[in-house]
Design a protein around this motif. Structure first.
Motif, PDB file in Angstrom:
ATOM      1  N   UNK A  58       0.828  -1.203   0.000  1.00  0.00           N
ATOM      2  CA  UNK A  58       0.000   0.000   0.000  1.00  0.00           C
ATOM      3  C   UNK A  58       0.869   1.262   0.000  1.00  0.00           C
ATOM      4  N   UNK A  59       1.961   1.226   0.777  1.00  0.00           N
ATOM      5  CA  UNK A  59       2.851   2.397   0.830  1.00  0.00           C
ATOM      6  C   UNK A  59       3.832   2.430  -0.344  1.00  0.00           C
ATOM      7  N   UNK A  60       3.846   1.374  -1.171  1.00  0.00           N
ATOM      8  CA  UNK A  60       4.647   1.419  -2.401  1.00  0.00           C
ATOM      9  C   UNK A  60       5.937   0.631  -2.366  1.00  0.00           C
ATOM     10  N   UNK A  61       6.085  -0.309  -1.385  1.00  0.00           N
ATOM     11  CA  UNK A  61       7.356  -1.047  -1.273  1.00  0.00           C
ATOM     12  C   UNK A  61       7.606  -1.934  -2.483  1.00  0.00           C
ATOM     13  N   UNK A  62       8.879  -2.133  -2.747  1.00  0.00           N
ATOM     14  CA  UNK A  62       9.358  -3.083  -3.744  1.00  0.00           C
ATOM     15  C   UNK A  62      10.043  -4.179  -2.932  1.00  0.00           C
ATOM     16  N   UNK A  63       9.651  -5.454  -3.142  1.00  0.00           N
ATOM     17  CA  UNK A  63      10.159  -6.505  -2.256  1.00  0.00           C
ATOM     18  C   UNK A  63      11.431  -7.147  -2.785  1.00  0.00           C
ATOM     19  N   UNK A  64      12.363  -7.417  -1.858  1.00  0.00           N
ATOM     20  CA  UNK A  64      13.505  -8.304  -2.121  1.00  0.00           C
ATOM     21  C   UNK A  64      13.329  -9.487  -1.180  1.00  0.00           C
ATOM     22  N   UNK A  65      13.473 -10.701  -1.703  1.00  0.00           N
ATOM     23  CA  UNK A  65      13.220 -11.879  -0.868  1.00  0.00           C
ATOM     24  C   UNK A  65      14.478 -12.240  -0.067  1.00  0.00           C
ATOM     25  N   UNK A  66      14.284 -12.483   1.234  1.00  0.00           N
ATOM     26  CA  UNK A  66      15.408 -12.820   2.122  1.00  0.00           C
ATOM     27  C   UNK A  66      15.759 -14.302   1.971  1.00  0.00           C
ATOM     28  N   UNK A  67      17.044 -14.576   1.805  1.00  0.00           N
ATOM     29  CA  UNK A  67      17.540 -15.952   1.853  1.00  0.00           C
ATOM     30  C   UNK A  67      18.111 -16.128   3.262  1.00  0.00           C
ATOM     31  N   UNK A  68      17.400 -16.929   4.091  1.00  0.00           N
ATOM     32  CA  UNK A  68      17.792 -17.058   5.498  1.00  0.00           C
ATOM     33  C   UNK A  68      19.221 -17.578   5.653  1.00  0.00           C
ATOM     34  N   UNK A  69      19.647 -18.424   4.713  1.00  0.00           N
ATOM     35  CA  UNK A  69      20.980 -19.018   4.867  1.00  0.00           C
ATOM     36  C   UNK A  69      22.073 -18.014   4.490  1.00  0.00           C
ATOM     37  N   UNK A  70      21.718 -16.970   3.756  1.00  0.00           N
ATOM     38  CA  UNK A  70      22.719 -15.955   3.403  1.00  0.00           C
ATOM     39  C   UNK A  70      22.057 -14.582   3.322  1.00  0.00           C
ATOM     40  N   UNK A  71      21.549 -14.081   4.475  1.00  0.00           N
ATOM     41  CA  UNK A  71      20.863 -12.788   4.411  1.00  0.00           C
ATOM     42  C   UNK A  71      21.880 -11.724   4.017  1.00  0.00           C
ATOM     43  N   UNK A  72      21.440 -10.823   3.199  1.00  0.00           N
ATOM     44  CA  UNK A  72      22.381  -9.770   2.797  1.00  0.00           C
ATOM     45  C   UNK A  72      23.118 -10.107   1.506  1.00  0.00           C
ATOM     46  N   UNK A  73      23.032 -11.407   1.103  1.00  0.00           N
ATOM     47  CA  UNK A  73      23.749 -11.814  -0.168  1.00  0.00           C
ATOM     48  C   UNK A  73      23.067 -11.115  -1.329  1.00  0.00           C
ATOM     49  N   UNK A  74      22.853 -10.621  -2.095  1.00  0.00           N
ATOM     50  CA  UNK A  74      21.937 -10.002  -3.025  1.00  0.00           C
ATOM     51  C   UNK A  74      21.599  -8.541  -2.715  1.00  0.00           C
ATOM     52  N   UNK A  75      22.151  -7.987  -1.616  1.00  0.00           N
ATOM     53  CA  UNK A  75      21.772  -6.602  -1.302  1.00  0.00           C
ATOM     54  C   UNK A  75      22.577  -5.590  -2.123  1.00  0.00           C
ATOM     55  N   UNK A  76      23.708  -6.031  -2.686  1.00  0.00           N
ATOM     56  CA  UNK A  76      24.475  -5.253  -3.664  1.00  0.00           C
ATOM     57  C   UNK A  76      24.750  -3.812  -3.276  1.00  0.00           C
ATOM     58  N   UNK A  77      24.745  -2.940  -4.294  1.00  0.00           N
ATOM     59  CA  UNK A  77      25.077  -1.523  -4.124  1.00  0.00           C
ATOM     60  C   UNK A  77      24.058  -0.805  -3.253  1.00  0.00           C
ATOM     61  N   UNK A  78      22.776  -1.134  -3.495  1.00  0.00           N
ATOM     62  CA  UNK A  78      21.721  -0.420  -2.776  1.00  0.00           C
ATOM     63  C   UNK A  78      20.918  -1.397  -1.922  1.00  0.00           C
ATOM     64  N   UNK A  79      21.302  -1.525  -0.665  1.00  0.00           N
ATOM     65  CA  UNK A  79      20.588  -2.451   0.209  1.00  0.00           C
ATOM     66  C   UNK A  79      19.168  -1.953   0.489  1.00  0.00           C
ATOM     67  N   UNK A  80      18.285  -2.838   0.933  1.00  0.00           N
ATOM     68  CA  UNK A  80      16.924  -2.397   1.257  1.00  0.00           C
ATOM     69  C   UNK A  80      16.936  -1.439   2.452  1.00  0.00           C
TER      70      UNK A  80
END
Ligand SMILES: Cc1ncc(COP(=O)(O)O)c(C=O)c1O
Length: 374
Positions: A125-147
């Motif tokens: 509703x507020x306009x979020x864009x989702x990134x899915x968390x990988x519990x075994x490697x949280x933060x792996x995929x957060x790249x240049x611009x983390x959530x």
């Protein structure tokens, strides 16, 4: 035509509220909501509250209740104090306040998938864009611009019932601290524990970072009181108080007083033990009935806590069609697709085991099993 905000253009009916309406029909067997068993209300002796509570009160909540909650939270390892505890009008309000604080149109938000659907709804509703968390490697995929924020339910997750390991908890906290990501931990099920499980709040390891931790009295006392609470890191807490003030000035004082009586009651620990025993028995009876009626059609794991079973059916089963046919026969459940942050179809379903009596649960599961067998 009425001129509405851009975000109002996207308002969709909540699938859960719609199902709650259907579940009110006489004779329905509902596995759909997250409703506590009414039996658990029986042990509550709530006296009539003092009249002065009819006056307006503080936004943060009643001082004695904040103090009591802070004591309980400090025991869990959280860095908090009474002046950093705010009582909420249900923990659903905390989801809304956190979303208002953090999300603009397009803001990146890390979430589990599946995740609590009424939180996904608010974030969308507020306009979020989702990134899915990988519990075994949280933060792996957060790249240049983390959530901007990560929203997690590490203990007896709604809908999966999953409980994170100690390593997963530490890794999540470390990832958020390293990238300045706000950790928002939602913890309404922690006291409904039926088997040993690490339940240390992830926020307890967020020293120096930004975090929000919230809990609820809905599942342990009574949801009709609409009472939850949050604590947060010093940078976020005052902002959340101001947002709450704009939302509803303060939480219902009569409910706060009632819950304080309950928390200070010497019989509280014993009552919670009874609630856990009741739910453990219901969970086990439900698991037996699942094996009898769906054992050859679905897979699941026994939830160590919380109120839900998460079932995976054979690929290709159209769960929405199954639901329609179940409703015609007086049985309700929630299709798993509603909980997926990424959207799309899913041959999964969430079944609540706390509300239906064992005999009704048996009948309801027999209906689902028979329909699955065609
Ligand atoms: C994960 C989660 N968060 C928040 C809520 C909202 O609870 P309440 O507003 O009753 O405290 C629920 C309710 O089921 C939930 O499952």
């Amino acid at each position: 035509m009425a001129r509405l905000s851009m975000r109002s253009a996207d308002i969709k009916p909540s699938p859960v509220r719609e199902m709650l309406n259907v579940s009110q029909r006489p004779g329905m067997i509902s596995f759909a909501g997250g409703l506590p068993s009414p039996e658990t209300f029986a042990g509550l002796a709530l006296p009539p509250p003092p009249r002065e509570l009819l006056q307006y009160g503080p936004t943060e909540g009643e001082p004695a209740l904040r103090e009591r909650i802070a004591l309980d939270l400090a025991e869990l390892g959280l860095d908090t104090s009474p002046d950093r505890v705010m009582v909420l009008s249900g923990s659903q309000q905390g989801v809304d306040l956190a979303a208002k604080l953090v999300i603009d149109a397009g803001t990146a938000l890390a979430v589990e998938s599946p995740a609590y659907l009424a939180a996904l709804q608010v974030f969308r509703f507020y306009g979020a864009r989702f990134q899915i968390i990988d519990r075994s490697a949280p933060g792996a995929g957060w790249g240049e611009t983390p959530p901007s924020m990560a929203y997690v339910i590490p203990t007896f997750q709604n809908p999966s019932g999953h409980c994170w390991t100690a390593e997963e908890r530490q890794a999540m906290a470390a990832a958020c601290r390293a990238r300045d990501v706000i950790l928002f931990e939602d913890d309404p099920y922690r006291d409904l524990v039926y088997a040993p499980c690490d339940r240390r709040p992830v926020c307890a390891d967020m020293a120096g970072g930004s975090w929000i931790y919230q809990g609820s009295f809905s599942k342990t006392v009574a949801p009709g009181l609409r009472l939850g609470y949050l604590t947060a890191s010093p940078d976020l807490f005052p902002l959340l108080v101001q947002l709450k003030q704009a939302a509803d000035l303060h939480t219902n004082r009569l409910s706060q007083w009632m819950v304080l009586q309950y928390l200070n009651d010497p019989g509280r620990a014993q009552r919670m033990e009874q609630v856990r025993d009741l739910y453990r028995r219901k969970r086990d009876a439900f698991a037996d009935a699942l094996t009898r009626h769906l054992g050859d059609r679905a897979s699941w794991t026994l939830p160590p806590g919380g109120l839900f079973f998460w079932l995976t059916l054979a690929d290709g089963v159209d769960v929405e069609v199954l639901l329609q046919r179940c409703v015609e026969r007086g049985v309700l459940f929630t299709p798993g697709a509603h909980f997926l942050a990424e959207g799309g179809a899913s041959s999964t379903m969430r079944l609540n085991f706390s509300l239906a009596e064992p005999e009704a649960a048996e009948r309801g599961l027999a209906v689902i099993g028979a329909l699955l067998r065609g």
